[in-house]
Write a protein that holds these residues in place. Structure first.
Motif, PDB file in Angstrom:
ATOM      1  N   LYS A  55       0.862  -1.177   0.000  1.00 38.64           N
ATOM      2  CA  LYS A  55       0.000   0.000   0.000  1.00 38.64           C
ATOM      3  C   LYS A  55       0.900   1.229   0.000  1.00 38.64           C
ATOM      4  N   HIS A  56       0.699   2.078  -0.999  1.00 39.10           N
ATOM      5  CA  HIS A  56       1.490   3.299  -1.091  1.00 39.10           C
ATOM      6  C   HIS A  56       0.579   4.506  -1.010  1.00 39.10           C
ATOM      7  N   GLU A  57       1.179   5.608  -0.599  1.00 35.48           N
ATOM      8  CA  GLU A  57       0.413   6.837  -0.421  1.00 35.48           C
ATOM      9  C   GLU A  57      -0.075   7.349  -1.777  1.00 35.48           C
ATOM     10  N   LEU A  58      -1.298   7.845  -1.800  1.00 31.09           N
ATOM     11  CA  LEU A  58      -1.894   8.401  -3.009  1.00 31.09           C
ATOM     12  C   LEU A  58      -2.421   9.798  -2.707  1.00 31.09           C
ATOM     13  N   LYS A  59      -1.989  10.739  -3.500  1.00 31.04           N
ATOM     14  CA  LYS A  59      -2.487  12.114  -3.382  1.00 31.04           C
ATOM     15  C   LYS A  59      -3.387  12.381  -4.592  1.00 31.04           C
ATOM     16  N   VAL A  60      -4.582  12.871  -4.323  1.00 27.77           N
ATOM     17  CA  VAL A  60      -5.509  13.224  -5.401  1.00 27.77           C
ATOM     18  C   VAL A  60      -5.473  14.736  -5.559  1.00 27.77           C
ATOM     19  N   VAL A  61      -4.987  15.186  -6.721  1.00 24.36           N
ATOM     20  CA  VAL A  61      -4.893  16.619  -7.014  1.00 24.36           C
ATOM     21  C   VAL A  61      -6.025  16.967  -7.966  1.00 24.36           C
ATOM     22  N   GLN A  62      -6.895  17.872  -7.527  1.00 19.29           N
ATOM     23  CA  GLN A  62      -8.016  18.307  -8.351  1.00 19.29           C
ATOM     24  C   GLN A  62      -7.740  19.712  -8.880  1.00 19.29           C
ATOM     25  N   VAL A  63      -8.051  19.918 -10.169  1.00 18.11           N
ATOM     26  CA  VAL A  63      -7.944  21.245 -10.771  1.00 18.11           C
ATOM     27  C   VAL A  63      -9.373  21.704 -11.059  1.00 18.11           C
ATOM     28  N   ALA A  64      -9.797  22.745 -10.322  1.00 15.33           N
ATOM     29  CA  ALA A  64     -11.169  23.255 -10.435  1.00 15.33           C
ATOM     30  C   ALA A  64     -11.316  24.097 -11.704  1.00 15.33           C
ATOM     31  N   PRO A  65     -12.559  24.373 -12.124  1.00 15.41           N
ATOM     32  CA  PRO A  65     -12.768  25.160 -13.339  1.00 15.41           C
ATOM     33  C   PRO A  65     -12.082  26.522 -13.326  1.00 15.41           C
ATOM     34  N   GLY A  66     -11.957  27.134 -12.172  1.00 15.67           N
ATOM     35  CA  GLY A  66     -11.290  28.434 -12.084  1.00 15.67           C
ATOM     36  C   GLY A  66      -9.781  28.336 -12.031  1.00 15.67           C
ATOM     37  N   GLY A  67      -9.234  27.127 -11.992  1.00 11.18           N
ATOM     38  CA  GLY A  67      -7.789  26.947 -11.926  1.00 11.18           C
ATOM     39  C   GLY A  67      -7.279  26.688 -10.521  1.00 11.18           C
ATOM     40  N   VAL A 110      -3.436  22.210 -15.332  1.00  6.84           N
ATOM     41  CA  VAL A 110      -3.257  20.755 -15.386  1.00  6.84           C
ATOM     42  C   VAL A 110      -1.839  20.433 -15.838  1.00  6.84           C
ATOM     43  N   VAL A 111      -1.355  21.145 -16.851  1.00  5.99           N
ATOM     44  CA  VAL A 111       0.005  20.924 -17.349  1.00  5.99           C
ATOM     45  C   VAL A 111       1.025  21.291 -16.280  1.00  5.99           C
ATOM     46  N   ALA A 112       0.757  22.338 -15.503  1.00  4.78           N
ATOM     47  CA  ALA A 112       1.677  22.732 -14.428  1.00  4.78           C
ATOM     48  C   ALA A 112       1.794  21.622 -13.382  1.00  4.78           C
ATOM     49  N   VAL A 113       0.681  20.982 -13.055  1.00  8.54           N
ATOM     50  CA  VAL A 113       0.714  19.874 -12.092  1.00  8.54           C
ATOM     51  C   VAL A 113       1.475  18.689 -12.681  1.00  8.54           C
ATOM     52  N   ILE A 114       1.259  18.396 -13.953  1.00 11.03           N
ATOM     53  CA  ILE A 114       1.982  17.294 -14.607  1.00 11.03           C
ATOM     54  C   ILE A 114       3.476  17.587 -14.629  1.00 11.03           C
ATOM     55  N   ASP A 115       3.847  18.820 -14.966  1.00  6.37           N
ATOM     56  CA  ASP A 115       5.264  19.201 -14.977  1.00  6.37           C
ATOM     57  C   ASP A 115       5.882  19.077 -13.588  1.00  6.37           C
ATOM     58  N   LEU A 116       5.129  19.466 -12.558  1.00  6.70           N
ATOM     59  CA  LEU A 116       5.624  19.356 -11.185  1.00  6.70           C
ATOM     60  C   LEU A 116       5.869  17.899 -10.818  1.00  6.70           C
ATOM     61  N   CYS A 117       4.949  17.018 -11.184  1.00 12.78           N
ATOM     62  CA  CYS A 117       5.121  15.588 -10.893  1.00 12.78           C
ATOM     63  C   CYS A 117       6.332  15.026 -11.638  1.00 12.78           C
ATOM     64  N   ASN A 118       6.523  15.449 -12.885  1.00  8.53           N
ATOM     65  CA  ASN A 118       7.693  14.998 -13.640  1.00  8.53           C
ATOM     66  C   ASN A 118       8.979  15.510 -13.008  1.00  8.53           C
ATOM     67  N   LYS A 119       8.961  16.756 -12.558  1.00  7.61           N
ATOM     68  CA  LYS A 119      10.147  17.348 -11.934  1.00  7.61           C
ATOM     69  C   LYS A 119      10.527  16.604 -10.653  1.00  7.61           C
ATOM     70  N   LEU A 120       9.517  16.231  -9.859  1.00  5.73           N
ATOM     71  CA  LEU A 120       9.762  15.532  -8.597  1.00  5.73           C
ATOM     72  C   LEU A 120       9.893  14.021  -8.779  1.00  5.73           C
ATOM     73  N   GLU A 121       9.733  13.555 -10.022  1.00  2.00           N
ATOM     74  CA  GLU A 121       9.811  12.127 -10.347  1.00  2.00           C
ATOM     75  C   GLU A 121       8.816  11.316  -9.518  1.00  2.00           C
TER      76      GLU A 121
END
Length: 133
Positions: A55-67, A110-121
């Motif tokens: 079991k590994h930790e899971l973070k759910v990141v939501q991007v709302a309509p306003g950003g 959404v792209v900023a969150v994806i880039d952050l995840c890629n940066k942090l591996e």
């Protein structure tokens, strides 16, 4: 004496347009049959029969309509999200992030969150819903 306006009847049919059409149809038929035959063969990996008990930790990141960003329902900024993901990765190196972008959300967030995840591996996935639900 010949009367003007009278023309001689044709004794042959001009088949050139019909042959042009036949050649075009032949070319289209050849292209379509070769396109359907060719393709990529992909060898899909087989899942293991033993279910993972880790079991590994899971973070759910939501991007709302306003950003706006939310982590597990708590509003955060992009800098706070980065700190939270760094801390979570220190606790569990195999942690993962599920990104839920609203259909009306700003795509740049959404792209900023994806880039952050890629940066942090950090392992990540995009959460989608089925069409019609």
């Amino acid at each position: 004496m010949q009367v003007q306006g009278e023309t001689k009847p044709y004794d042959s049919i001009n088949v050139t347009p019909m042959l042009d059409l036949a050649y075009v149809l032949l070319v289209v038929f050849i292209l379509m049959t070769t396109a359907s035959v060719q393709g990529l063969t992909v060898s899909m990996p087989k899942p293991s029969n033993t279910p993972s008990t880790e079991k590994h930790e899971l973070k759910v990141v939501q991007v709302a309509p306003g950003g706006q960003l939310m982590v597990n329902g708590v509003p955060v900024t992009l800098a706070q999200l980065e700190q939270e993901l760094v801390q979570a990765k220190q606790r569990d190196p195999k942690m993962s992030v599920a990104i839920k972008g609203d259909a009306r959300a700003q795509y740049a967030q959404v792209v900023a969150v994806i880039d952050l995840c890629n940066k942090l591996e950090v392992a990540m996935g995009l959460v989608t819903s089925r069409i019609g639900t």
